[in-house]
Design a protein around this motif. Structure first.
Motif, mmCIF file in Angstrom:
data_model
loop_
_atom_site.group_PDB
_atom_site.id
_atom_site.type_symbol
_atom_site.label_atom_id
_atom_site.label_comp_id
_atom_site.label_asym_id
_atom_site.label_seq_id
_atom_site.Cartn_x
_atom_site.Cartn_y
_atom_site.Cartn_z
ATOM 1 N N VAL A 189 -23.385 32.124 41.183
ATOM 2 C CA VAL A 189 -22.958 30.707 41.150
ATOM 3 C C VAL A 189 -21.910 30.672 40.259
ATOM 4 O O VAL A 189 -21.752 31.416 39.325
ATOM 5 N N ALA A 190 -20.970 29.866 40.424
ATOM 6 C CA ALA A 190 -19.752 29.485 39.737
ATOM 7 C C ALA A 190 -19.592 28.129 39.733
ATOM 8 O O ALA A 190 -19.425 27.415 40.699
ATOM 9 N N VAL A 191 -19.155 27.541 38.523
ATOM 10 C CA VAL A 191 -19.022 26.103 38.196
ATOM 11 C C VAL A 191 -17.654 26.123 37.474
ATOM 12 O O VAL A 191 -17.616 26.829 36.316
ATOM 13 N N ILE A 192 -17.008 25.280 37.776
ATOM 14 C CA ILE A 192 -15.635 25.031 36.996
ATOM 15 C C ILE A 192 -15.734 23.882 36.368
ATOM 16 O O ILE A 192 -15.873 22.611 37.244
ATOM 17 N N VAL A 193 -15.637 23.666 35.004
ATOM 18 C CA VAL A 193 -15.454 22.369 34.375
ATOM 19 C C VAL A 193 -14.213 22.171 33.714
ATOM 20 O O VAL A 193 -13.550 23.127 32.961
ATOM 21 N N GLU A 194 -13.538 21.071 33.925
ATOM 22 C CA GLU A 194 -12.300 20.583 33.249
ATOM 23 C C GLU A 194 -12.736 19.617 32.009
ATOM 24 O O GLU A 194 -13.243 18.541 32.124
ATOM 25 N N THR A 195 -12.480 20.012 30.766
ATOM 26 C CA THR A 195 -12.628 19.331 29.531
ATOM 27 C C THR A 195 -11.520 18.689 29.128
ATOM 28 O O THR A 195 -10.295 19.278 29.302
ATOM 29 N N SER A 196 -11.627 17.556 28.492
ATOM 30 C CA SER A 196 -10.548 16.822 27.752
ATOM 31 C C SER A 196 -10.932 16.547 26.508
ATOM 32 O O SER A 196 -12.199 16.907 25.997
ATOM 33 N N PHE A 197 -10.251 15.520 25.631
ATOM 34 C CA PHE A 197 -10.686 15.135 24.197
ATOM 35 C C PHE A 197 -11.989 14.410 24.173
ATOM 36 O O PHE A 197 -12.857 14.990 23.466
ATOM 37 N N ARG A 198 -12.238 13.582 25.027
ATOM 38 C CA ARG A 198 -13.624 12.890 25.230
ATOM 39 C C ARG A 198 -14.713 12.993 26.338
ATOM 40 O O ARG A 198 -15.453 12.415 26.140
ATOM 41 N N SER A 199 -14.280 13.832 27.203
ATOM 42 C CA SER A 199 -15.036 14.009 28.470
ATOM 43 C C SER A 199 -14.898 15.275 29.050
ATOM 44 O O SER A 199 -14.162 16.259 28.838
ATOM 45 N N TYR A 200 -15.710 15.601 30.077
ATOM 46 C CA TYR A 200 -15.553 16.609 30.944
ATOM 47 C C TYR A 200 -15.993 16.207 32.483
ATOM 48 O O TYR A 200 -16.485 15.200 32.474
#
Length: 83
Positions: free
Chosen positions: A16-27
């Motif tokens: 399993v691979a999950v790619i998460v993009e995070t920013s200052f206040r969210s993901y």
């Protein structure tokens, strides 16, 4: 500036691979890939094929390891003995 994190779990019945993009206040989850684990193929070879078939560019990579595959060691700092 967004940060991309790849979480990879190579153990168990699935890869399993999950790619998460995070920013200052969210993901936000921007990618999810999985395939059944083939026990007849070495894990390293199956992981190489898995990663080459999917776009998994990331700034940080996290991976889950079972306890028997991890090593830890306690060191006392600073070293006092010259040996």
């Amino acid at each position: 500036m967004p940060n991309r994190i790849l979480a990879l779990d190579p153990h168990g019945a699935q890869l399993v691979a999950v790619i998460v993009e995070t920013s200052f206040r969210s993901y936000q989850i921007v990618g999810y890939h999985s395939e059944p684990r083939d026990p007849s193929v070495p894990l390293g070879a199956q992981l190489r094929n898995f990663v080459s078939r999917h776009s998994m560019e990331a700034d940080t990579v996290l991976s889950a390891l079972p306890g028997d595959a991890a090593v830890h060691r306690f060191l006392e700092l600073p070293f006092r003995a010259l040996r």
